[in-house]
Enzyme design. Sequence first.
Site, PDB file in Angstrom:
ATOM      1  N   PRO A   9      36.269  41.917  33.039  1.00 43.33           N
ATOM      2  CA  PRO A   9      35.932  41.276  34.309  1.00 43.33           C
ATOM      3  C   PRO A   9      36.941  40.226  34.778  1.00 43.33           C
ATOM      4  O   PRO A   9      37.511  39.493  33.962  1.00 43.33           O
ATOM      5  CB  PRO A   9      34.573  40.609  34.019  1.00 43.33           C
ATOM      6  CG  PRO A   9      34.499  40.495  32.540  1.00 43.33           C
ATOM      7  CD  PRO A   9      35.276  41.669  32.000  1.00 43.33           C
ATOM      8  N   ASN A  10      37.116  40.225  36.069  1.00 45.87           N
ATOM      9  CA  ASN A  10      37.966  39.258  36.789  1.00 45.87           C
ATOM     10  C   ASN A  10      39.462  39.494  36.611  1.00 45.87           C
ATOM     11  O   ASN A  10      40.264  38.809  37.247  1.00 45.87           O
ATOM     12  CB  ASN A  10      37.606  37.804  36.398  1.00 45.87           C
ATOM     13  CG  ASN A  10      36.171  37.471  36.740  1.00 45.87           C
ATOM     14  OD1 ASN A  10      35.775  37.634  37.886  1.00 45.87           O
ATOM     15  ND2 ASN A  10      35.375  37.063  35.765  1.00 45.87           N
ATOM     16  N   ARG A  17      44.021  34.520  40.636  1.00 48.31           N
ATOM     17  CA  ARG A  17      43.113  33.777  39.755  1.00 48.31           C
ATOM     18  C   ARG A  17      43.881  32.793  38.857  1.00 48.31           C
ATOM     19  O   ARG A  17      44.714  33.228  38.051  1.00 48.31           O
ATOM     20  CB  ARG A  17      42.413  34.820  38.881  1.00 48.31           C
ATOM     21  CG  ARG A  17      41.489  34.277  37.864  1.00 48.31           C
ATOM     22  CD  ARG A  17      41.050  35.369  36.896  1.00 48.31           C
ATOM     23  NE  ARG A  17      40.141  34.789  35.944  1.00 48.31           N
ATOM     24  CZ  ARG A  17      39.853  35.324  34.774  1.00 48.31           C
ATOM     25  NH1 ARG A  17      40.404  36.468  34.417  1.00 48.31           N
ATOM     26  NH2 ARG A  17      39.026  34.727  33.973  1.00 48.31           N
ATOM     27  N   TYR A  22      46.989  32.170  34.017  1.00 42.66           N
ATOM     28  CA  TYR A  22      47.202  33.607  33.830  1.00 42.66           C
ATOM     29  C   TYR A  22      48.519  34.129  34.406  1.00 42.66           C
ATOM     30  O   TYR A  22      48.824  35.307  34.242  1.00 42.66           O
ATOM     31  CB  TYR A  22      46.018  34.381  34.442  1.00 42.66           C
ATOM     32  CG  TYR A  22      44.708  34.062  33.757  1.00 42.66           C
ATOM     33  CD1 TYR A  22      44.501  34.398  32.422  1.00 42.66           C
ATOM     34  CD2 TYR A  22      43.683  33.393  34.428  1.00 42.66           C
ATOM     35  CE1 TYR A  22      43.312  34.096  31.773  1.00 42.66           C
ATOM     36  CE2 TYR A  22      42.481  33.094  33.792  1.00 42.66           C
ATOM     37  CZ  TYR A  22      42.306  33.446  32.467  1.00 42.66           C
ATOM     38  OH  TYR A  22      41.138  33.145  31.821  1.00 42.66           O
ATOM     39  N   ASN A  74      41.612  44.109  26.667  1.00 45.74           N
ATOM     40  CA  ASN A  74      41.424  42.722  27.072  1.00 45.74           C
ATOM     41  C   ASN A  74      40.034  42.684  27.703  1.00 45.74           C
ATOM     42  O   ASN A  74      39.874  42.999  28.882  1.00 45.74           O
ATOM     43  CB  ASN A  74      42.495  42.273  28.064  1.00 45.74           C
ATOM     44  CG  ASN A  74      42.323  40.798  28.443  1.00 45.74           C
ATOM     45  OD1 ASN A  74      41.328  40.172  28.093  1.00 45.74           O
ATOM     46  ND2 ASN A  74      43.292  40.255  29.166  1.00 45.74           N
ATOM     47  N   ALA A  77      36.066  37.811  29.621  1.00 47.12           N
ATOM     48  CA  ALA A  77      34.936  36.957  29.211  1.00 47.12           C
ATOM     49  C   ALA A  77      33.970  37.682  28.272  1.00 47.12           C
ATOM     50  O   ALA A  77      33.310  37.043  27.439  1.00 47.12           O
ATOM     51  CB  ALA A  77      34.189  36.457  30.443  1.00 47.12           C
ATOM     52  N   GLU A  98      43.302  43.875  20.283  1.00 50.42           N
ATOM     53  CA  GLU A  98      42.714  42.909  21.221  1.00 50.42           C
ATOM     54  C   GLU A  98      43.829  42.067  21.835  1.00 50.42           C
ATOM     55  O   GLU A  98      44.649  41.493  21.095  1.00 50.42           O
ATOM     56  CB  GLU A  98      41.728  42.013  20.451  1.00 50.42           C
ATOM     57  CG  GLU A  98      41.106  40.925  21.298  1.00 50.42           C
ATOM     58  CD  GLU A  98      40.187  39.995  20.489  1.00 50.42           C
ATOM     59  OE1 GLU A  98      39.914  40.285  19.298  1.00 50.42           O
ATOM     60  OE2 GLU A  98      39.762  38.978  21.053  1.00 50.42           O
ATOM     61  N   HIS A 100      44.857  39.064  24.876  1.00 55.80           N
ATOM     62  CA  HIS A 100      44.519  38.077  25.903  1.00 55.80           C
ATOM     63  C   HIS A 100      45.809  37.524  26.474  1.00 55.80           C
ATOM     64  O   HIS A 100      46.743  37.222  25.718  1.00 55.80           O
ATOM     65  CB  HIS A 100      43.687  36.928  25.324  1.00 55.80           C
ATOM     66  CG  HIS A 100      42.411  37.408  24.720  1.00 55.80           C
ATOM     67  ND1 HIS A 100      41.324  37.769  25.483  1.00 55.80           N
ATOM     68  CD2 HIS A 100      42.067  37.642  23.427  1.00 55.80           C
ATOM     69  CE1 HIS A 100      40.364  38.190  24.684  1.00 55.80           C
ATOM     70  NE2 HIS A 100      40.790  38.133  23.433  1.00 55.80           N
ATOM     71  N   ARG A 107      42.143  26.694  24.466  1.00 57.93           N
ATOM     72  CA  ARG A 107      41.284  26.456  25.636  1.00 57.93           C
ATOM     73  C   ARG A 107      39.884  26.006  25.180  1.00 57.93           C
ATOM     74  O   ARG A 107      39.727  25.542  24.063  1.00 57.93           O
ATOM     75  CB  ARG A 107      41.268  27.730  26.496  1.00 57.93           C
ATOM     76  CG  ARG A 107      42.670  28.106  26.980  1.00 57.93           C
ATOM     77  CD  ARG A 107      42.663  29.352  27.831  1.00 57.93           C
ATOM     78  NE  ARG A 107      41.869  29.159  29.041  1.00 57.93           N
ATOM     79  CZ  ARG A 107      41.469  30.160  29.831  1.00 57.93           C
ATOM     80  NH1 ARG A 107      41.779  31.408  29.525  1.00 57.93           N
ATOM     81  NH2 ARG A 107      40.747  29.913  30.904  1.00 57.93           N
TER      82      ARG A 107
HETATM   83  C1  DQA Z   1      41.308  36.297  28.901  1.00 61.32           C
HETATM   84  C2  DQA Z   1      40.720  35.041  28.233  1.00 61.32           C
HETATM   85  C3  DQA Z   1      39.206  34.987  28.419  1.00 61.32           C
HETATM   86  O1  DQA Z   1      38.669  33.829  27.779  1.00 61.32           O
HETATM   87  C4  DQA Z   1      38.862  34.934  29.889  1.00 61.32           C
HETATM   88  O2  DQA Z   1      37.467  34.961  30.070  1.00 61.32           O
HETATM   89  C5  DQA Z   1      39.529  35.998  30.684  1.00 61.32           C
HETATM   90  C6  DQA Z   1      40.907  36.392  30.355  1.00 61.32           C
HETATM   91  C7  DQA Z   1      42.853  36.301  28.841  1.00 61.32           C
HETATM   92  O3  DQA Z   1      43.426  37.367  29.089  1.00 61.32           O
HETATM   93  O4  DQA Z   1      43.476  35.265  28.592  1.00 61.32           O
HETATM   94  O5  DQA Z   1      38.984  36.469  31.666  1.00 61.32           O
HETATM   95  O6  DQA Z   1      40.847  37.434  28.201  1.00 61.32           O
END
Ligand code: DQA
Length: 142
Positions: A9-10, A17, A22, A74, A77, A98, A100, A107
């Site tokens: 998501p997002n 964003r 990011y 990825n 959240a 995994e 990120h 964080r």
């Molecule tokens: C994320 C890190 C997560 O904590 C966050 O909710 C994201 C992006 C990252 O790519 O740094 O949406 O996965």
Amino acid sequence: MKISIINGPNLNMLGVREPEIYGTLSLADIEAQCLDQAKKLGIEMSFSQSNHEGEIVELIHAAHEASHDAIVINAAAFTHTSVAILDALKAVNLPIYEVHLSNVHARESFRHQSYISAIATGVICGLGVEGYLAAMRAIVLK
Ligand code: DQA
């Protein structure tokens, strides 16, 4: 060899964003770099994104059904909340990487917990798009 790259998501909002966290690349930019890397490595790749937990579960099942060799995920959240995604990853029994973009450990404390890390072959965070590319290289070299 075929790799499924799944985004949560997002991540469709990348570029807009929180660019200070990011970066300024869009998800389409990241997909283009992954496609380029796949060509260089001589592998096939599928790249997907969903804002919905159940759809991500189905994308994981689909990776198995389409005989992918590994998953780069990825889960955004959902990394920190989703037992359903953990169970789906366990069900398909594929190597899991995994990724990120940000360094989640630098964080908020709720981002330090990942349901996925314990079953992942590798975990990469804080390297931006390079994390996706490194995961792809690691899968091919293994
Ligand atoms: C994320 C890190 C997560 O904590 C966050 O909710 C994201 C992006 C990252 O790519 O740094 O949406 O996965």
